[in-house]
Design a protein around this motif. Structure first.
Motif, PDB file in Angstrom:
ATOM      1  N   ILE A 144       0.929  -1.356  -0.086  1.00  0.00           N
ATOM      2  CA  ILE A 144       0.067   0.130  -0.014  1.00  0.00           C
ATOM      3  C   ILE A 144       0.853   1.340  -0.025  1.00  0.00           C
ATOM      4  CG2 ILE A 144      -1.774   1.303   1.283  1.00  0.00           C
ATOM      5  CD1 ILE A 144      -3.112  -1.089   0.250  1.00  0.00           C
ATOM      6  N   ILE A 201       1.420   4.111  -3.106  1.00  0.00           N
ATOM      7  CA  ILE A 201       1.186   5.756  -2.735  1.00  0.00           C
ATOM      8  C   ILE A 201       2.263   6.194  -3.094  1.00  0.00           C
ATOM      9  CG2 ILE A 201       0.484   7.251  -0.882  1.00  0.00           C
ATOM     10  CD1 ILE A 201      -1.388   4.980   0.552  1.00  0.00           C
ATOM     11  N   ALA A 205      -3.107   8.865  -1.858  1.00  0.00           N
ATOM     12  CA  ALA A 205      -3.450   7.787  -0.904  1.00  0.00           C
ATOM     13  C   ALA A 205      -4.739   7.052  -1.565  1.00  0.00           C
ATOM     14  CB  ALA A 205      -3.832   8.565   0.238  1.00  0.00           C
ATOM     15  N   LYS A 206      -5.599   7.811  -2.054  1.00  0.00           N
ATOM     16  CA  LYS A 206      -7.048   7.272  -2.626  1.00  0.00           C
ATOM     17  C   LYS A 206      -6.608   6.227  -3.898  1.00  0.00           C
ATOM     18  CE  LYS A 206      -9.959  10.866  -1.294  1.00  0.00           C
ATOM     19  NZ  LYS A 206     -11.235  11.879  -1.971  1.00  0.00           N
ATOM     20  N   THR A 225      -4.351   3.142  -2.718  1.00  0.00           N
ATOM     21  CA  THR A 225      -4.986   2.165  -2.012  1.00  0.00           C
ATOM     22  C   THR A 225      -6.062   1.431  -2.831  1.00  0.00           C
ATOM     23  OG1 THR A 225      -4.525   3.405   0.027  1.00  0.00           O
ATOM     24  CG2 THR A 225      -6.107   1.557  -0.146  1.00  0.00           C
ATOM     25  N   ASN A 263      -2.876   3.007   7.345  1.00  0.00           N
ATOM     26  CA  ASN A 263      -1.512   3.540   6.643  1.00  0.00           C
ATOM     27  C   ASN A 263      -1.975   4.523   5.674  1.00  0.00           C
ATOM     28  OD1 ASN A 263      -0.293   0.154   6.884  1.00  0.00           O
ATOM     29  ND2 ASN A 263       0.724   2.225   7.597  1.00  0.00           N
ATOM     30  N   PRO A 264      -3.081   4.272   4.649  1.00  0.00           N
ATOM     31  CA  PRO A 264      -3.481   5.502   3.816  1.00  0.00           C
ATOM     32  C   PRO A 264      -3.664   6.614   4.582  1.00  0.00           C
ATOM     33  CG  PRO A 264      -4.434   3.356   3.174  1.00  0.00           C
ATOM     34  CD  PRO A 264      -3.906   3.091   4.442  1.00  0.00           C
ATOM     35  N   THR A 265      -4.302   6.673   5.643  1.00  0.00           N
ATOM     36  CA  THR A 265      -4.600   7.922   6.419  1.00  0.00           C
ATOM     37  C   THR A 265      -3.499   8.645   6.790  1.00  0.00           C
ATOM     38  OG1 THR A 265      -6.652   7.021   7.258  1.00  0.00           O
ATOM     39  CG2 THR A 265      -5.916   8.793   8.509  1.00  0.00           C
ATOM     40  N   CYS A 277      -0.413   8.322   5.601  1.00  0.00           N
ATOM     41  CA  CYS A 277       0.420   8.844   4.270  1.00  0.00           C
ATOM     42  C   CYS A 277      -0.336  10.056   3.860  1.00  0.00           C
ATOM     43  CB  CYS A 277       0.127   7.710   3.193  1.00  0.00           C
ATOM     44  SG  CYS A 277       1.254   6.246   3.647  1.00  0.00           S
ATOM     45  N   ALA A 278      -1.598  10.251   3.896  1.00  0.00           N
ATOM     46  CA  ALA A 278      -2.363  11.310   3.348  1.00  0.00           C
ATOM     47  C   ALA A 278      -2.104  12.517   4.137  1.00  0.00           C
ATOM     48  CB  ALA A 278      -4.044  11.152   3.328  1.00  0.00           C
TER      49      ALA A 278
END
Length: 467
Positions: free
Chosen positions: A283, A287, A301-302, A305, A359-361, A363-364
């Protein structure tokens, strides 16, 4: 019908197994050793978390009455008369109740024998107007039951205490409390008496917890170190976050399900630790690739992912499906091993949640990309891999044939080396049990002689601590 003994069906409860074995030994009479053991038994049972303490070794006290048949005949006494006289005297008599202030107290007159000497002066009956005492027809001896076994530790007489903990209690905390009490008791026992812990299950739990902590720290350092070369220091920490977050979620779920950190659970956590960062790496790297291509943090991030979400989910599910049938493992072994698949399923599911949500949150919110890293040329490793991949795709038949030939070569090489297959590797045991089979009908003294011969043989071994 052809079995030598009838089969036994027993219910096994793991909480009934002792967590500690304490041996009390020394060059003192068994009465003294047993009194020390009984005192320790009472003190240990008062410790919070201790379920039961079982004292073994040492013979039970026994009051022996040896009658003289000639005297019984001379006084014309029967055993029924003697038994009736003993029953009349060896009783506690209720004395009613008395009110004192706001309390009500029950009274009793103690009449039970407390000393064998009291029996000697017991009046059995009257003959020719004279009392016949118990000592006139019998001799009372304060002795022990007949010996049926011997208990020794390092050649000295001993008694043992088996300590069990309550279900759900922390084995390490209970063991620490017992050790503190034993350490204080060492200064109070008579000189020459030793208190030795011959079995300590908490030691194995401590070792596995230490290995888990060491593995977590090592995993964090290695993940950060490897990803630092490709993603930078800050971004490598985003992947490393998968380890503590996944472990935290797994611990919370295990606690909610009532599963404690036993040895199988600790082993499962160590086994799963290496797989916790797999999803996070995929992931975060995707990103990072979108950030290199110029996308903003939230957009990267969107996209990153969404592109790999289903492959990551599928990869995790295939791993979980491999362990899920083990939850239906039947029998006693299943009661032990069911915690392994449950722990792995919970931990890997937690890592999937962390990879897709946390993780995406992160990273964003915090992923950065320097201009130098944005314009960084392709590395030699990636370039070499790209050329090898292109060559393989252009020649699929050669690649498949070569892969099959390599598989056959590995199987042949494995067979030639002759290492064989084993379910569990050989390890050095912590304990060894020597079974001595004596001739049919051997007496206790003969068995004791054989045991002492074995003790003499194993005594010089330096690696043996208790025998």
């Amino acid at each position: 019908t052809d079995l030598e003994n009838d089969p036994q069906i027993l219910e096994i409860n793991l909480s009934e197994f002792p967590i500690l074995m304490l041996a009390v030994s020394g060059p003192l009479p068994e009465t003294v050793l047993k009194k020390i053991g009984e005192k320790l038994e009472d003190e240990i049972e008062a410790i919070p978390g201790v379920l039961d303490v079982v004292l073994t070794g040492g013979r039970e006290r026994q009051i022996r009455v040896e009658f003289d048949p000639d005297r019984l005949a001379a006084y014309q006494l029967t055993f029924a008369e003697i038994a009736a006289a003993l029953n009349r005297e060896n009783v506690n008599i209720p004395g009613g109740a008395i009110d004192i202030g706001s309390g009500k107290y029950l009274l009793r007159i103690p009449g039970e024998f407390t000393d064998p000497a009291e029996i000697d002066n017991l009046v059995l009956t009257l003959r020719n107007g004279k009392p016949v005492y118990f000592k006139d027809v019998a001799v009372v001896r304060d002795a022990f039951e007949d010996r049926t076994s011997y208990a020794r530790l390092n050649g000295r007489q001993s008694v043992s205490l088996a300590i069990k903990k309550r279900t759900g209690e922390n084995i390490i905390a209970v063991a620490d409390r017992v050790f503190a009490l034993v350490e204080a008791a060492r200064s109070q026992v008579p000189e020459g008496v030793r208190l030795d812990v011959t079995l300590n299950q908490a030691k194995d739990i401590r070792r596995m917890v230490a290995e888990l902590e060491n593995t977590i720290l090592s995993g964090l350092i290695l993940v950060v170190g490897v990803l630092f070369l490709f993603l930078g220091l800050r971004n490598s920490f985003f992947v490393a976050l998968a380890i503590p977050f996944s472990m935290l979620i797994a611990f919370a779920v295990l606690q909610a399900l009532g599963i404690t950190l036993n040895m199988v659970v600790l082993f499962s956590l160590i086994l799963a630790l290496g797989m916790l960062v797999d999803n996070a790496i995929v992931i975060v790297e995707n990103i990072f690739r979108h950030r290199q291509e110029g996308a903003g943090r939230i957009e990267a991030a969107k996209r990153g992912t969404a592109e790999v979400a289903w492959p990551v989910v599928s990869s995790t599910l295939t791993t979980l499906c491999a362990f899920f049938p083990m939850t239906f493992w039947p029998g006693i072994m299943g009661e032990f091993m069911k915690y392994l698949p449950l722990t792995l399923i919970i931990t890997l599911s937690a890592s999937l949640f962390v990879a897709l949500v946390i993780n995406p949150t992160v990273c964003a919110s915090f992923m950065t990309l320097s201009e130098q890293r944005r314009q960084r040329p392709q590395s030699r490793v990636i370039g070499s891999y790209r050329r090898l991949l292109a060559w393989s795709i252009d020649r699929p038949k050669r690649v498949l044939a070569g892969s099959f030939a390599l598989l056959v070569a590995i199987i042949i090489a494995y067979g030639l080396l002759g290492h064989g297959v084993e379910l569990f590797p050989d390890i050095e045991p912590n304990r060894a049990i020597v079974d001595i089979k004596a001739p049919e009908g051997a007496s206790l003294e003969e068995s004791n002689r054989l045991t002492r011969a074995v003790e003499t043989i194993v005594g010089p071994e330096k690696d043996i601590r208790y025998r």
